[in-house]
Design a protein around this motif. Sequence first.
Motif, PDB file in Angstrom:
ATOM      1  N   TYR A   1      36.490  56.008  88.062  1.00  0.00           N
ATOM      2  CA  TYR A   1      36.319  57.445  87.794  1.00  0.00           C
ATOM      3  C   TYR A   1      37.601  58.028  87.205  1.00  0.00           C
ATOM      4  O   TYR A   1      37.562  58.823  86.260  1.00  0.00           O
ATOM      5  CB  TYR A   1      35.940  58.152  89.088  1.00  0.00           C
ATOM      6  N   LEU A   2      38.745  57.610  87.760  1.00  0.00           N
ATOM      7  CA  LEU A   2      40.021  58.134  87.266  1.00  0.00           C
ATOM      8  C   LEU A   2      40.267  57.668  85.832  1.00  0.00           C
ATOM      9  O   LEU A   2      40.754  58.433  84.993  1.00  0.00           O
ATOM     10  CB  LEU A   2      41.159  57.684  88.182  1.00  0.00           C
ATOM     11  N   VAL A   3      39.900  56.412  85.533  1.00  0.00           N
ATOM     12  CA  VAL A   3      40.057  55.918  84.163  1.00  0.00           C
ATOM     13  C   VAL A   3      39.155  56.713  83.219  1.00  0.00           C
ATOM     14  O   VAL A   3      39.556  57.054  82.101  1.00  0.00           O
ATOM     15  CB  VAL A   3      39.731  54.410  84.093  1.00  0.00           C
ATOM     16  N   LEU A   4      37.961  57.050  83.694  1.00  0.00           N
ATOM     17  CA  LEU A   4      37.049  57.843  82.869  1.00  0.00           C
ATOM     18  C   LEU A   4      37.684  59.185  82.514  1.00  0.00           C
ATOM     19  O   LEU A   4      37.663  59.621  81.361  1.00  0.00           O
ATOM     20  CB  LEU A   4      35.733  58.065  83.618  1.00  0.00           C
ATOM     21  N   VAL A   5      38.280  59.840  83.529  1.00  0.00           N
ATOM     22  CA  VAL A   5      38.924  61.133  83.285  1.00  0.00           C
ATOM     23  C   VAL A   5      40.067  60.968  82.285  1.00  0.00           C
ATOM     24  O   VAL A   5      40.222  61.766  81.346  1.00  0.00           O
ATOM     25  CB  VAL A   5      39.431  61.737  84.609  1.00  0.00           C
ATOM     26  N   ALA A   6      40.857  59.894  82.449  1.00  0.00           N
ATOM     27  CA  ALA A   6      41.964  59.656  81.520  1.00  0.00           C
ATOM     28  C   ALA A   6      41.437  59.451  80.105  1.00  0.00           C
ATOM     29  O   ALA A   6      42.000  59.978  79.138  1.00  0.00           O
ATOM     30  CB  ALA A   6      42.764  58.435  81.968  1.00  0.00           C
ATOM     31  N   GLY A   7      40.339  58.694  79.973  1.00  0.00           N
ATOM     32  CA  GLY A   7      39.770  58.440  78.648  1.00  0.00           C
ATOM     33  C   GLY A   7      39.283  59.717  77.990  1.00  0.00           C
ATOM     34  O   GLY A   7      39.539  59.955  76.807  1.00  0.00           O
ATOM     35  N   VAL A   8      38.591  60.563  78.770  1.00  0.00           N
ATOM     36  CA  VAL A   8      38.085  61.819  78.216  1.00  0.00           C
ATOM     37  C   VAL A   8      39.263  62.689  77.769  1.00  0.00           C
ATOM     38  O   VAL A   8      39.269  63.244  76.655  1.00  0.00           O
ATOM     39  CB  VAL A   8      37.213  62.548  79.257  1.00  0.00           C
ATOM     40  N   SER A   9      40.311  62.779  78.610  1.00  0.00           N
ATOM     41  CA  SER A   9      41.479  63.583  78.240  1.00  0.00           C
ATOM     42  C   SER A   9      42.138  63.027  76.995  1.00  0.00           C
ATOM     43  O   SER A   9      42.558  63.780  76.113  1.00  0.00           O
ATOM     44  CB  SER A   9      42.499  63.599  79.385  1.00  0.00           C
ATOM     45  N   CYS A  10      42.233  61.700  76.916  1.00  0.00           N
ATOM     46  CA  CYS A  10      42.876  61.054  75.770  1.00  0.00           C
ATOM     47  C   CYS A  10      42.129  61.398  74.488  1.00  0.00           C
ATOM     48  O   CYS A  10      42.738  61.662  73.456  1.00  0.00           O
ATOM     49  CB  CYS A  10      42.912  59.546  75.999  1.00  0.00           C
ATOM     50  N   THR A  11      40.792  61.414  74.555  1.00  0.00           N
ATOM     51  CA  THR A  11      40.018  61.741  73.363  1.00  0.00           C
ATOM     52  C   THR A  11      40.264  63.177  72.927  1.00  0.00           C
ATOM     53  O   THR A  11      40.397  63.456  71.742  1.00  0.00           O
ATOM     54  CB  THR A  11      38.518  61.569  73.655  1.00  0.00           C
TER      55      THR A  11
ATOM     56  N   GLY B   1      40.893  56.231  73.050  1.00  0.00           N
ATOM     57  CA  GLY B   1      40.360  57.139  74.068  1.00  0.00           C
ATOM     58  C   GLY B   1      38.888  56.875  74.340  1.00  0.00           C
ATOM     59  O   GLY B   1      38.450  56.776  75.490  1.00  0.00           O
ATOM     60  N   PHE B   2      38.112  56.714  73.262  1.00  0.00           N
ATOM     61  CA  PHE B   2      36.689  56.387  73.402  1.00  0.00           C
ATOM     62  C   PHE B   2      36.511  55.095  74.204  1.00  0.00           C
ATOM     63  O   PHE B   2      35.662  55.007  75.087  1.00  0.00           O
ATOM     64  CB  PHE B   2      36.046  56.194  72.029  1.00  0.00           C
ATOM     65  N   GLU B   3      37.339  54.095  73.865  1.00  0.00           N
ATOM     66  CA  GLU B   3      37.166  52.796  74.511  1.00  0.00           C
ATOM     67  C   GLU B   3      37.518  52.864  75.998  1.00  0.00           C
ATOM     68  O   GLU B   3      36.828  52.264  76.829  1.00  0.00           O
ATOM     69  CB  GLU B   3      38.031  51.739  73.814  1.00  0.00           C
ATOM     70  N   ILE B   4      38.581  53.595  76.331  1.00  0.00           N
ATOM     71  CA  ILE B   4      38.956  53.743  77.751  1.00  0.00           C
ATOM     72  C   ILE B   4      37.780  54.352  78.515  1.00  0.00           C
ATOM     73  O   ILE B   4      37.350  53.869  79.564  1.00  0.00           O
ATOM     74  CB  ILE B   4      40.195  54.647  77.895  1.00  0.00           C
ATOM     75  N   MET B   5      37.266  55.437  77.900  1.00  0.00           N
ATOM     76  CA  MET B   5      36.154  56.152  78.518  1.00  0.00           C
ATOM     77  C   MET B   5      34.921  55.251  78.653  1.00  0.00           C
ATOM     78  O   MET B   5      34.278  55.214  79.707  1.00  0.00           O
ATOM     79  CB  MET B   5      35.852  57.310  77.586  1.00  0.00           C
ATOM     80  N   LEU B   6      34.623  54.481  77.592  1.00  0.00           N
ATOM     81  CA  LEU B   6      33.431  53.633  77.621  1.00  0.00           C
ATOM     82  C   LEU B   6      33.565  52.530  78.660  1.00  0.00           C
ATOM     83  O   LEU B   6      32.628  52.249  79.408  1.00  0.00           O
ATOM     84  CB  LEU B   6      33.205  53.000  76.252  1.00  0.00           C
ATOM     85  N   MET B   7      34.750  51.924  78.713  1.00  0.00           N
ATOM     86  CA  MET B   7      34.953  50.826  79.663  1.00  0.00           C
ATOM     87  C   MET B   7      34.674  51.323  81.082  1.00  0.00           C
ATOM     88  O   MET B   7      33.964  50.669  81.856  1.00  0.00           O
ATOM     89  CB  MET B   7      36.409  50.363  79.522  1.00  0.00           C
ATOM     90  N   ALA B   8      35.241  52.500  81.404  1.00  0.00           N
ATOM     91  CA  ALA B   8      35.008  53.057  82.735  1.00  0.00           C
ATOM     92  C   ALA B   8      33.538  53.385  82.930  1.00  0.00           C
ATOM     93  O   ALA B   8      32.972  53.155  84.005  1.00  0.00           O
ATOM     94  CB  ALA B   8      35.854  54.308  82.925  1.00  0.00           C
ATOM     95  N   SER B   9      32.891  53.886  81.858  1.00  0.00           N
ATOM     96  CA  SER B   9      31.491  54.283  82.030  1.00  0.00           C
ATOM     97  C   SER B   9      30.596  53.056  82.202  1.00  0.00           C
ATOM     98  O   SER B   9      29.606  53.116  82.931  1.00  0.00           O
ATOM     99  CB  SER B   9      31.034  55.134  80.856  1.00  0.00           C
ATOM    100  N   PHE B  10      30.950  51.923  81.559  1.00  0.00           N
ATOM    101  CA  PHE B  10      30.167  50.696  81.778  1.00  0.00           C
ATOM    102  C   PHE B  10      30.176  50.349  83.271  1.00  0.00           C
ATOM    103  O   PHE B  10      29.136  50.045  83.861  1.00  0.00           O
ATOM    104  CB  PHE B  10      30.781  49.508  81.033  1.00  0.00           C
ATOM    105  N   VAL B  11      31.380  50.374  83.843  1.00  0.00           N
ATOM    106  CA  VAL B  11      31.513  49.995  85.247  1.00  0.00           C
ATOM    107  C   VAL B  11      30.730  50.956  86.141  1.00  0.00           C
ATOM    108  O   VAL B  11      29.986  50.540  87.033  1.00  0.00           O
ATOM    109  CB  VAL B  11      33.003  49.966  85.647  1.00  0.00           C
TER     110      VAL B  11
END
Lengths: 159, 533
Positions: free
Chosen positions: B118-128, B140-150
């Motif tokens: 969840y924290l990685v997802l937040v970081a990815g969204v902020s990064c984007t 940023g998209f990839e960070i967010m996607l990786m977290a969302s896959f999990v």
Amino acid sequence: MTVSATLLACAVVLTSAGVVLIHTRALTRVLIGIIVCGNGINLFVLAATGRAGVPPLLYPGVSHARVTDPLPQAIILTAVVISLATTAFTLAIAYRSGQLTGSDFVPDDTEDHRVLQRTLHTRRPRPNPHARDRTTDDSLWNDILGTDPPPPRQDDDTA
Amino acid sequence: MNALVPLPVILPLTATGLSLFIGPHLRSLHRLISITVLAAVLAVDVILLFEADRAGPLTVHLGDFAPPLGVTLVADRLSALMLTVSGAVTLIVLVYALGQDMADREDRAPLPVFHPAYLVLVAGVSCTFLAGDLVNLYVGFEIMLMASFVLLTVGGTEPRLRAGSTYTVVSLVSSLVFLAAIAVAYAAAGTVNFAQLSVRLAEVPGGVRMLIEVLLLTVFGVKAAVFPVAAWLPDSYPTAPAPITAVFAGLLTKVGVYSMIRAETLLFPGNHLSRVLMAIAFASMLVGILGAVAQTDLKRLLSFTLVSHIGFMLYGLALGSRDGIGGAIVYTAHHITVQTTLFLAAGLLEKRYGTTELTRLGGAARTAPLLAVLWFVPAMNLAGIPPLSGFIGKLGLMRAGAAEGGTYAYVLLGAVAVTSVLTLYVMAKVWNLAFWRAEPAPLPAEGVVLEDTDEDAEAPAVPPGRAGRGATPAGACVRTTVRIPRVMTSATAGAVALGLAYTVLATPLTGVADRSATELLARTPYIEAVLNP
């Protein structure tokens, strides 16, 4: 800008092969397709470098004009690292799917199937004795006005 | 003040490291870290919003490389507003998820995967939202996607794996297209920095520029789930746990919308693709809402309304005027909140009655009146009933459309009206089926297996104590009634209150949106802030 035709040709072949594989149903094949396609796209990014040159190590005496552009290589490295992670994850999904169902085929969504069936009236789901069967009366007004359900039927539990 | 800009990315990532380091023990410490960090991120977001609104875009050049080189993070009004709304929503959903986590006793999993992911997802969204160049946006998209896959496949049950496979493959393919777009942009303009690209793309031949634009819009369109590429969304979202679906529905699609707004205003000004975007908006609105009309499962129904309302934001963007883009920004902020709230309320319903299938629900207004209120307010908000923020957003968009004039704008105006009415119809249908009509069968005492529609009529004897634990995977036949944890109700109430706050704060909100639309269309503040700090 000068572009190597070999790089582009390889990129096109790999991408096309990958696209074909992505359209299959087995997840491992789809994964191989994504990897092949990703390599094709990486070559495509590399083609954006232009003419090949000497390594971008700026020792004294190296002319800047002859140095190759390092940025596409950095982009490719990023993409490769990311694809490593996604490949591992997709393999895990395929493996878990194999554990649960015995294959890694990606099935159709069951809800889509159900909506289709309800629309076609070919086979209705077994009526739930306790709930109002929505398909018994197709009047939209029943949804809007919220008519009460019929009393529960008792004759359905004979099995 | 510029030093605050990277914090929305750095803080959650640091907390992820801590969370993984702590390991499976000390659950309360995990909760404490996550809540503290997300609250801190929200505070930073609010400061950034005020600062960006006061002093113009804030920029940070990471590693102190000169502007066009290196990684640039930019927080202008649009970024800061999106960050603030997403910060508030992620905090609320985290509290909700913690409530559900405690109630479900899912904390015996071998690896605590929820908090780090969840924290990685937040970081990815902020990064984007903060990205100042194409590659960083991609990362940023990839960070967010990786977290969302999990998060989407958490638990590894069969329906979630099926949903996860579709989602993963679609996301990976769109990432490949994104990479190709970056390659074309770099080959054509020799840079990936947004500010420099926006200057140099003007000299790129029209055909190549159009190619880059179409490639980027395709990628962002897949993320935003607009019509021709939206089919993945209703198939993959509903199977995930309620808080995860809620945060995905609220944020991930809006990240795509944000990227579209950024690309269309900064990189490709002039709005050449106005008619294409309008056609896509038209199709998204109508196809999405008609899909919602056909559904009888609440979560799938909400997923289809999500697709349909993305069309509203696209309409504002397609108009290309200051009012249009301002309206799209207001609508995005409103929709992030209200869509999340609806999914949270649907999660409460699922927890209380064990299903979100509308044909099996009923009488919830009598048996769970608080839950009914928590559903009703955001539902009316989504439909756009006057005092609520949905009305403000739609009014802004419709006024912008009428001001623009022309056949296309008026046809779209009609589509907006039709979609709004159909949204109201869908919400009324849910209300009547799940809440208002008499319950289909007498609801039993708490924690008892109500029915079991397995083919063998022999109901498994589940002791009440075990049933009370909520053994209710999505779409299962076992129906139990469970007391909803107060934390979950409070979190949902908080989300409802946030949606209502947009009405109270309508003037500042539309003010910020209008100022950011002006800033986006002027382009120079952004370019100046990045290239000449």
